[in-house]
Motif scaffolding. Structure first.
Motif: not given
Length: 125
Positions: A7, A10-12, A14-15, A63-64, A67-68, A72, A108
């Motif tokens: 998580t 994936c947030i990083l 996505g950002l 990316g958005i 991050a969710i 995902r 990914n």
């Protein structure tokens, strides 16, 4: 614990993708110096007027979504062609930058494999 690490990654991830996509529209990050070969490649991309906006939109949306956590799987599949393009580009034209490309590709692929059960109806396995 693996889920929490994924998580955060994936947030990083996505950002980074959102930032890269927004930069294609607003040009707020300086471009690194490019070799003659790279300038020719970029010139070719610039000649195709729609390619950078398309890649930017895919990067932002992917990316958005990646991050969710609930979205995902969709985000990982949407962003996969861009990440493969980044990897292949660095493999062929800029081997010095391959490290970050390998990390992005690994994140990914991890996101896809962690959500493989969502893809089983599509792939048939």
């Amino acid at each position: 614990m693996k889920n929490k690490v994924l998580t955060v990654l994936c947030i990083l991830f996505g950002l980074m993708m959102i930032n890269s996509g927004l930069n294609k529209f607003f040009h707020y990050m300086p471009m690194p110096e490019m070799s003659e070969d790279m300038m020719q490649i970029m010139g070719g991309f610039m000649a195709i007027k729609w390619i950078f906006p398309l890649v930017a939109i895919v990067e932002i949306i992917g990316g958005i979504l990646i991050a969710i956590p609930k979205k995902r799987a969709l985000g990982a599949i949407i962003i996969l062609p861009v990440v493969i393009g980044i990897f292949v580009h660095h493999l062929v034209h800029d081997v010095a930058g391959i490290g970050i490309a390998i990390i992005l590709l690994a994140i990914n692929i991890w996101a896809i494999s962690a959500n493989w059960d969502k893809f089983k109806p599509i792939v048939g396995s």
